[in-house]
Design a protein around this motif. Structure first.
Motif, PDB file in Angstrom:
ATOM      1  N   ALA A 279      36.536   6.713  29.770  1.00 27.27           N
ATOM      2  CA  ALA A 279      36.265   5.876  28.597  1.00 27.27           C
ATOM      3  C   ALA A 279      37.566   5.461  27.911  1.00 27.27           C
ATOM      4  CB  ALA A 279      35.360   6.615  27.619  1.00 27.27           C
ATOM      5  N   MET A 293      33.983   4.047  22.452  1.00 29.32           N
ATOM      6  CA  MET A 293      32.859   4.223  23.369  1.00 29.32           C
ATOM      7  C   MET A 293      32.307   5.622  23.232  1.00 29.32           C
ATOM      8  SD  MET A 293      32.585   3.673  27.505  1.00 29.32           S
ATOM      9  CE  MET A 293      30.956   3.657  28.291  1.00 29.32           C
ATOM     10  N   VAL A 616      33.621   2.023  33.351  1.00 27.18           N
ATOM     11  CA  VAL A 616      33.471   3.454  33.101  1.00 27.18           C
ATOM     12  C   VAL A 616      32.441   4.074  34.036  1.00 27.18           C
ATOM     13  CG1 VAL A 616      32.717   5.185  31.417  1.00 27.18           C
ATOM     14  CG2 VAL A 616      34.252   3.333  30.709  1.00 27.18           C
TER      15      VAL A 616
END
Length: 697
Positions: A279, A293, A616
């Motif tokens: 992330a 995130m 991600v």
């Protein structure tokens, strides 16, 4: 005195509790000849030797003394869910002087001795360390039995003696020049999870007055922010106690360790270090101005990643942060100290529409088969409210309204349903209240009729309802709150309590305190309404013309929602959002991403935030070990209902709304100890082996 510290540190090192030993304290406790060191080797040439014969007047006075001192304990570790360390300890050494008692010596002689020792050390190591005359004389008067550290920077921060420096100064160490060992916090992941872990600082400066029983040998540290602060009482451990006896002529007679330091407990987070790294890497490559995130387990509420960008290196605070560096961090316009993921308050924009849609349907005034138009704009009261597109998409139901993120559909449907239905559902999903983490987080704001009556004496007007329905107006939320709401929609039965800490363990890995997963509140979403919303969210990513197709991955079907928010109007700065969960039919991971646009930057959730999610989760599925418990749990979950589709089927019959609701698929199990990864063993064995044999450790 340094022998005491070596005893305590070595015993703890023998237990494998330290991260690294950067320098070995070298002591010469017994008198040696003027020409030989303790090992019988010749001393260095006179030009480099420390002064040993300033004046015959510094004869030792007869003054026996007994001291009882405290030895700070090493702080416990902070690790991820698998034992990967985020915060550990290491032993560092500083250069210190022990002032001898000089009977009848004037202040000038005391100062001359101290400054010559410091000056010679500076020449050997190429430093410019210094102490003020007042500091030397005060220490001589009150605390001359203890080492006085002089290896400090101009900012007053202790400067560590590196292995190279130690090698140069080692031949000159004697009863008056010593290496003072201390525990230092160490953050092996550097900037990773910096807004979660937090940092430490000195509890207090060492006293300068007369020695009292219980005084600390070296400075104690305390947590100053986040987990380091919230769990300070667990992490700090129990200090040791040593008694030191001096003879009448000032010689150390005995050092009695009355109680060894007990290391602090280890705090095990729910964070997965790989998820967190992926992330942070994605944010660093995409969100140049700033972003965040969050990834959450939809069943137990575990926060698997909570990344904020930009971040900062926690090791900058060890042993202390300079004024210049602190000023740089505070004045940086990108605010690296600000944890956006949990403390940022942003308008959630169209990500809010998933919750709004559930509230609209829950009102009973709008069904999954109700049609509203999607024109470019509509007039509400005396204002014109616009859609994001200048095209007329025609009439549609909630599924396509979500797929195309049609603002005007939501204006009309929300006004038809009423404010209480919309805000009531959003409140059930956690908006407008903190998630309950043990570290500071934003509360956000959800305008409701009751709040607006208190604030302005009237309920939400139609224009207020329209703005609220699309996550604009007065609505504010953190990325963490958005992720938790998505977890609630994915779960369907309950809103999981966000969990950041799994358990606290002692240094033998025995669980001291477990924080079991639990529901935050029961929501029992209508399965027909939930299925329709998920179908629309799947169409956002997988359907033709969906706004979030840039998030599509081959490993799992994503149910998502894009969002683009007006943020700082005066600077023409907007936000890009993407949130949702996956896999769509059996959700395991909920997520939320926010991207802070630069002034004048043309952004959207589909173009900017969705690719971050794709990057991600591609890394999670491709680079995480296949036997990772998180992925195994996802792959082994039983199917739940029909496979979600990417397009709306207008002819599909509405299912029975009274069918049984979903049950949680994960039971709470007794806490199991996490195997905290052991600290690296020092290269030098020191005398730890002797104490292991002596005490059977």
């Amino acid at each position: 005195m340094n022998r005491i510290l070596v005893i305590c540190l070595s015993l703890l090192l023998g237990l494998g509790l330290e991260h690294s030993l950067t320098a070995q304290v070298v002591l010469k406790a017994q008198p040696v000849s003027e020409d030989e060191d303790a090992n019988g080797a010749p001393k260095p040439p006179p030009k480099a030797a420390l002064p040993v014969d300033l004046d015959a007047s510094w004869k030792t006075q007869r003054e026996a003394r007994s001291l009882s001192l405290s030895v700070p304990a090493p702080r416990g570790q902070i690790t991820d869910r698998n034992g990967v360390p985020y915060a550990q300890n290491r032993v560092a050494n500083y250069l210190a002087i022990i002032l001898p008692y000089m009977e009848g010596a004037p202040d000038s002689k005391i100062l001359e001795f101290a400054h010559q020792v410091i000056s010679t050390s500076n020449k050997i190591l190429g430093k410019q360390w210094t102490l003020t005359n007042d500091r030397i004389l005060t220490h001589y008067k009150n605390r001359r039995w203890l080492p006085l550290v002089f290896s400090t920077t101009a900012d007053g921060i202790s400067e560590e003696i590196t292995p190279t420096m130690e090698k140069k100064i080692e031949p000159f160490l004697n009863d008056n020049l010593v290496l003072q060992g201390v525990y230092l916090r160490h953050y092996p992941q550097n900037q990773r999870a910096s807004h979660i872990i937090g940092y430490t600082g000195r509890t207090r400066s060492l006293p300068t007055g007369p020695i009292s029983d219980g005084d600390s040998i070296f400075e104690e540290m305390e947590g100053r922010s986040d987990i380091e602060k919230a769990f300070d009482s667990d992490l700090k451990g129990q200090p040791g106690i040593v008694n030191v006896l001096f003879s009448q002529d000032g010689k150390r007679l005995a050092e009695d360790v009355r109680r060894y330091p007990v290391p602090g407990r280890n705090v095990v987070l729910t964070i997965d270090s790989s998820f967190q790294m992926f992330a942070e890497q994605a944010l660093a490559s995409h969100a140049k101005n700033g972003g965040a995130m969050v990834i959450m387990d939809v069943q137990n509420g575990d926060i698997l990643a909570m990344a904020s960008y930009p971040y900062f290196d926690l090791n900058n605070f060890i042993p202390g942060i300079t004024e210049q560096k602190w000023k740089e961090l505070q004045e940086d316009p990108k605010k690296p100290l600000f944890g956006r993921a949990l403390r940022g308050e942003y308008p959630p924009a169209s990500t809010f529409k998933a919750a709004t849609a559930l509230g609209i349907l829950d009102s009973g005034k709008v069904t999954t088969k109700s049609y509203f138009g999607c024109p470019p704009s509509m007039v509400i009261g005396n204002r014109t409210f616009k859609n994001h597109s200048t095209s007329d998409y025609g009439s549609m139901t909630v599924v396509n309204a979500l797929k195309y993120s049609c603002n005007t559909w939501f204006y009309a449907a929300a006004i038809e349903a009423g404010a209480d239905s919309v805000t009531g559902m959003c409140s059930r999903l956690g908006f407008g209240e903190r998630t309950g983490l043990p570290i500071p987080e934003a509360e956000g704001f959800l305008p409701t009729n009751s709040i607006m009556i208190q604030r302005r004496g009237s309920k939400l007007a139609s224009g207020d309802i329209a703005n609220t329905a699309i996550g604009q107006g007065q609505v504010l939320s953190s990325p963490l709150q958005v992720a938790q709401a998505m977890a609630g929609i994915a779960n369907g039965t309950y809103l999981p309590q966000a969990r950041l800490v799994k358990q606290v363990q002692d240094y033998n890995d025995n669980v001291f305190m477990a924080y079991d997963p639990k529901p935050r509140k029961t929501i029992n979403l209508n399965p027909v309404h939930r299925d329709a919303v998920i179908k629309g969210m799947v169409a956002v990513v997988s359907g033709d013309g969906g706004t979030g197709t840039a998030a599509d991955i081959k490993h799992a079907q994503i149910a998502g929602k894009t969002g683009t928010a007006q943020w700082k109007l005066d600077k023409d700065q907007n936000l890009a959002w993407f949130s949702g969960f996956l896999p769509a039919k059996n959700p395991k991971f909920a997520f939320a991403v926010v991207y802070e646009g630069r002034p004048g930057e043309n952004i959207s959730g589909g173009k900017i935030a969705a690719p971050i999610v794709r990057q991600v989760f591609n890394k999670i599925f491709e680079q995480t070990p296949k036997d990772d418990p998180l992925l195994l749990a996802m792959n082994n979950k039983p199917a739940d209902g029909e496979k979600a589709e990417g397009e709306e089927n207008e002819d599909e019959e509405e299912a029975d709304s009274d069918r049984p609701k979903r049950k949680p698929t994960e039971r709470v199990r007794p806490a199991q100890p996490v195997q905290v990864r052991p600290a690296e063993q020092p290269k030098k064995s020191g005398i730890g082996g002797f104490f292991r044999r002596l005490f059977g450790k």
